[in-house]
Write an enzyme that holds these catalytic residues in place. Structure first.
Site, PDB file in Angstrom:
ATOM      1  N   SER A 194       0.835  -1.322   0.028  1.00 19.81           N
ATOM      2  CA  SER A 194       0.047   0.000   0.031  1.00 19.81           C
ATOM      3  C   SER A 194       0.724   1.313   0.150  1.00 19.81           C
ATOM      4  CB  SER A 194      -0.866   0.143   1.422  1.00 19.81           C
ATOM      5  OG  SER A 194      -0.290  -0.017   2.439  1.00 19.81           O
ATOM      6  N   GLU A 369     -15.449  10.136  11.147  1.00 19.10           N
ATOM      7  CA  GLU A 369     -14.451   9.952  12.276  1.00 19.10           C
ATOM      8  C   GLU A 369     -13.114  10.760  11.762  1.00 19.10           C
ATOM      9  OE1 GLU A 369     -13.845   5.982  13.444  1.00 19.10           O
ATOM     10  OE2 GLU A 369     -15.948   5.767  14.067  1.00 19.10           O
ATOM     11  N   HIS A 376      -0.167   5.406   5.804  1.00 16.83           N
ATOM     12  CA  HIS A 376      -0.385   5.640   4.621  1.00 16.83           C
ATOM     13  C   HIS A 376      -0.272   7.123   4.190  1.00 16.83           C
ATOM     14  CE1 HIS A 376      -2.573   1.579   5.223  1.00 16.83           C
ATOM     15  NE2 HIS A 376      -1.707   1.484   4.165  1.00 16.83           N
TER      16      HIS A 376
END
Length: 438
Positions: A194, A369, A376
């Protein structure tokens, strides 16, 4: 077996020789010879093989004069144009600007892969820009197998047998698009997780999707096959490595960056100085067997500071294991891990949040939230990491560095550009779901 090999090679050569060039004249004026007209109401259809996606405010403008440059399509919001194309590499030429106005365009392809930074034209000015794109299929060439995609990947633009171009910016104005196969330039395949992948949705990003913008068009093509949550074992097990190798030709490159997920307990776990190194060597040997050139990239740090504002190493011995392997085996190394430590500490505890996905609730649609992700990256952070990789490439002996664009300034991670100076017009696709991996 040899006869089958030569038959496959002959078919590939025939395909390359007969590969189609796609030419599109945007707007409602006269249509240039050899071009297909593209009008605002042309939504993509399989029968047509091209068209717009998810676009609601497109406007055609005819300024008269030259058939190709005299008309255009513009919008006050990002728009997507997609074309059915075979798997492979392409050079894409676009004509931007307005004979009677100004324009400002940023171009990305597939999953927000950056191709063209902010490009402004003066009133009456039009420019031709060129960039190179890799289009990949889930079907693995030469086999009856497919890459085992994760459920979220089914909606990705880069597995859909199409080339999708995102025109973004303050005032994108497009007069023409021409897509030509590129069979000669080396392909730079990226294998990773990622922190490398072309993140599909705002506000997430990774360095691999920023990497292409730094290379000379038509001279090198970046093929980012990384995927969130992957490990060395999982990347291979899903057929991603086999897919890369099926496309690799002599002189291509394989950048390898794994560690974040490989260090975790479970079936994909590997130990730094044994199984981790063994699998990296397996990847490198596979690339070399195809005539490719492996390049190792140490994984960047997570954002974790001690009480003195210094980065805590959460990756254990994995970066060092990769450094030692590169030295022992004579493989080119880009030490992103070392550069990221300098970079994060230069930002400091608070400013570094701008480089990661730290946004208060309500910043993005559906975000109930706070985002506080220390693995990331935001688009700003991903761009800075890509600058680090480019700087690391410059310090190698790889021929690939000759294909970097001229005039790219040296990057000092101890003095990064400010967040306020970074420009990134948001793409329409947003997700409140954190990518796999941490």
């Amino acid at each position: 077996m040899r006869s089958l090999f030569f038959l496959a090679a002959s078919l590939l050569l025939l395909t390359n020789l007969t590969a189609q060039t796609y030419k599109f004249d945007f707007g409602n004026g006269a249509v240039a010879n050899g071009y297909k007209q593209v009008l605002p109401d042309m939504a993509y259809s399989a029968d047509r093989g091209f068209g717009f996606l998810e676009s609601k405010k497109l406007e055609a403008v005819d300024r008269q004069g030259n058939a190709l440059k005299g008309d255009l399509i513009s919008s006050d919001e990002p728009f997507f144009f997609t074309v059915d194309v075979p798997e492979g590499n392409y050079d894409v030429k676009v004509i931007l600007g307005d004979k009677a106005g100004t324009s400002s365009t940023t171009i990305r392809v597939e999953n927000r892969r950056l191709m063209l930074d902010k490009t402004d034209t003066k009133r009456g000015e039009q420019v031709k820009e060129l960039f190179s794109v890799h289009v990949r299929y889930p079907e693995i060439a030469g086999t009856d197998k497919k890459v085992r995609l994760k459920s979220r990947e089914l909606a990705y633009f880069h597995w859909d047998h199409q080339l999708t171009i995102e025109f973004n910016g303050d005032a994108p104005k497009v007069a023409a698009v021409e897509i030509t196969p590129n069979t000669k330039a080396p392909t730079v395949f990226l294998a990773g997780n990622s922190t490398v992948v072309d993140q599909a949705n705002e506000p997430w990003a990774a360095w691999g999707q920023m990497f292409p913008v730094f290379f000379k068009p038509s001279k090198a093509v970046i093929a980012n096959h990384a995927e969130s949550g992957e490990t060395l074992k999982a990347f291979k097990g899903a057929g991603r490595l086999e897919n890369v190798l099926s496309l690799m030709k002599p002189g291509d490159y394989l950048f390898i960056e794994f560690a974040h997920n490989d260090q975790k307990p479970g079936g994909s776990h590997v130990e730094p100085f044994t199984t981790y190194q063994e699998m990296i060597r397996e990847y490198a040997a596979a690339a070399k067997a195809k005539g490719g050139i492996p390049v190792l990239v140490t994984s960047m740090h997570r954002r974790r500071f001690d009480e003195n504002g210094k980065i805590i190493n959460t990756l254990d011995d994995y970066p060092e294991a990769m450094r030692q392997l590169a030295k022992e085996d004579g493989i080119a190394l880009i030490d992103l891990n070392a550069m990221s430590k300098v970079l994060y500490e230069a930002w400091g505890v608070e400013a570094s949040k701008k480089a990661f996905v730290h946004f208060p609730a309500g910043t993005f649609e559906g975000q109930s939230e706070d985002f506080a992700d220390n693995t990331h990256f935001s688009t700003y952070g991903a761009y800075q990491l890509a600058r680090c990789v480019v700087e690391g490439l410059k310090q190698t002996d790889l021929k690939l560095k000759k294909y970097l664009k001229k005039g790219i300034p040296s990057y000092d991670p101890a003095n990064p550009p400010s967040f306020e100076d970074f420009y990134w017009p948001l793409s329409p696709k947003v997700s409140v779901i954190k990518p796999d991996g941490n």
